[in-house]
Design an enzyme around this catalytic site. Structure first.
Site, PDB file in Angstrom:
ATOM      1  N   ASP A   1      -1.914  -0.540   5.695  1.00 48.65           N
ATOM      2  CA  ASP A   1      -2.406  -0.016   6.980  1.00 48.65           C
ATOM      3  C   ASP A   1      -3.906   0.283   6.973  1.00 48.65           C
ATOM      4  O   ASP A   1      -4.455   0.712   7.977  1.00 48.65           O
ATOM      5  CB  ASP A   1      -1.667   1.281   7.327  1.00 48.65           C
ATOM      6  CG  ASP A   1      -2.089   2.437   6.439  1.00 48.65           C
ATOM      7  OD1 ASP A   1      -2.249   2.220   5.222  1.00 48.65           O
ATOM      8  OD2 ASP A   1      -2.283   3.556   6.959  1.00 48.65           O
TER       9      ASP A   1
ATOM     10  N   ASP B   1      -0.047   5.104   1.051  1.00 50.62           N
ATOM     11  CA  ASP B   1      -0.222   6.050   2.164  1.00 50.62           C
ATOM     12  C   ASP B   1      -0.205   5.329   3.510  1.00 50.62           C
ATOM     13  O   ASP B   1      -0.955   4.382   3.723  1.00 50.62           O
ATOM     14  CB  ASP B   1      -1.557   6.792   2.043  1.00 50.62           C
ATOM     15  CG  ASP B   1      -1.564   7.761   0.888  1.00 50.62           C
ATOM     16  OD1 ASP B   1      -1.267   8.941   1.122  1.00 50.62           O
ATOM     17  OD2 ASP B   1      -1.839   7.332  -0.248  1.00 50.62           O
TER      18      ASP B   1
ATOM     19  N   ASP C   1       0.866  -1.164   0.000  1.00 54.85           N
ATOM     20  CA  ASP C   1       0.000   0.000   0.000  1.00 54.85           C
ATOM     21  C   ASP C   1       0.919   1.234   0.000  1.00 54.85           C
ATOM     22  O   ASP C   1       2.113   1.117   0.287  1.00 54.85           O
ATOM     23  CB  ASP C   1      -0.879  -0.076   1.267  1.00 54.85           C
ATOM     24  CG  ASP C   1      -1.623   1.209   1.537  1.00 54.85           C
ATOM     25  OD1 ASP C   1      -2.287   1.713   0.611  1.00 54.85           O
ATOM     26  OD2 ASP C   1      -1.547   1.719   2.672  1.00 54.85           O
TER      27      ASP C   1
HETATM   28 MG   LIG Z   1      -2.820   3.225   3.477  1.00 57.38          MG
END
Ligand SMILES: [Mg+2]
Length: 336
Positions: free
Chosen positions: A276, A85, A83
């Site tokens: 996340d 960000d 991922d």
């Molecule tokens: Mg993220």
């Protein structure tokens, strides 16, 4: 396959994750995605440390469990899904400033030289590429509705590699544009809101909004969406995301990439997904369910997840990637 199990549908497992469509769910979720709020609700930092330590018993740190991971990967090709960000770049107040460090870029480039690597993001391919600037990897933007491979980036029209299957989503583009304009208009009075058009997805960022106004952000967004039954709302980290109702998510993107890289149906491949966000859970779940690989959740606060391991923050992600590459290099040289 049933519809993607995010905003509208419950997860198959017992409800570890709060459903998004309840009013309580919204605020609870928004609080959970705010690390400071979680710290406060845990009282002193001492008790926070304690609960985090307890949590890592269930989701061991991928750094401390590195040897265990290496055993799983021995003799296998590791496919890396990242991922962007909050995983490769820190979560910042202004989404346009979510820049990755040069050091991280170097580490990701190294990883991509040793392992097939893809970045899977809610942002558009173009935006992620602007941040990452590496031509060695695959990019799956807009939660994987938009996929580019090495070499197709920066070519005049990204032709060829932008895969046909995703054209199902293109009919939604005018609707997405319309909703982007509406959401921008309806939330402009709320301080700190940022609405972003990610091509197949509109993001309403509230990371800069005071907590007292979060409810308002959710209400206005929901209100706009009432007129668009073919769009749905999902919840990322301090961002609400509007996406077409099609059977697609980061989990499907991972399956698709594994297949198109000819890494599916292969016992010698270990896919690892690091992320996340709530939207990363779809990918964690796919890997977990078919026992092919596993997810690593990046979180500094305890959270229920379909991931197997954890890392605290992007700097730990970087350490993990470095160790992984080092181990691959050693393995390769010892096999000579
Ligand atoms: Mg993220």
């Amino acid at each position: 396959m049933h519809m993607a199990h995010d905003s509208n549908c419950e997860h198959d497992d017992p409800p570890k994750l709060t459903p998004l469509h309840t009013d309580n769910g919204w605020l609870h979720d928004m609080s959970l995605s705010s690390p400071t709020a979680a710290l406060v609700s845990n009282g002193s930092s001492g008790s926070f440390d304690h609960s985090y330590r307890a949590w890592t018993k269930k989701y061991p740190s991928a750094l401390s469990a590195f040897d265990q991971i290496v055993v799983r990967g021995e003799g296998k090709k590791i496919a890396l899904f990242l991922d962007y960000d909050g995983t490769l770049s820190p979560i910042v107040d202004e989404p346009d400033n979510a820049v990755m460090s040069d050091q991280m870029r170097q580490v990701v480039r190294n990883a991509a030289m040793h392992l097939p690597t893809a970045i899977v993001s809610g942002r558009s391919c173009d935006k992620v590429f602007d941040f990452v600037k590496l031509t060695e990897l695959y990019y799956a933007g807009s939660h994987g509705m938009d996929i580019m491979g090495p070499g197709s980036i920066n070519s005049s029209k990204k032709q060829g590699k932008e895969v046909k299957i995703f054209q199902a989503a293109t009919e939604f583009l005018p609707m997405i544009d319309e909703v982007f304009r509406l959401l921008t208009d309806k939330t402009k009075a709320i301080n700190g809101v940022k609405v972003e058009n990610n091509r197949f997805c509109v993001s309403v960022h509230y990371r800069n909004v005071e907590q007292k106004d979060w409810q308002l952000v959710a209400e206005r967004t929901n209100h706009v969406l009432e007129a668009y039954p073919r769009l749905r709302l999902t919840h990322g980290r301090r961002v609400l995301e509007v996406r077409p109702v099609i059977d697609w998510n980061k989990g499907k993107a991972v399956e698709f990439l594994l297949e198109s890289l000819e890494l599916a149906n292969c016992k010698n491949v270990l896919p690892i997904y690091i992320g996340d966000d709530r939207t990363d859970e779809d990918a964690f779940k796919v890997l977990r369910d078919d026992k092919r690989g596993f997810g690593i959740l990046v979180s500094s606060v305890p959270k229920e997840s379909h991931a197997l391991y954890s890392l605290m923050d992007p700097s730990e992600v970087m350490d993990f990637l470095k160790r992984l590459v080092m181990w691959k290099e050693e393995e390769a040289s010892s096999n000579k």
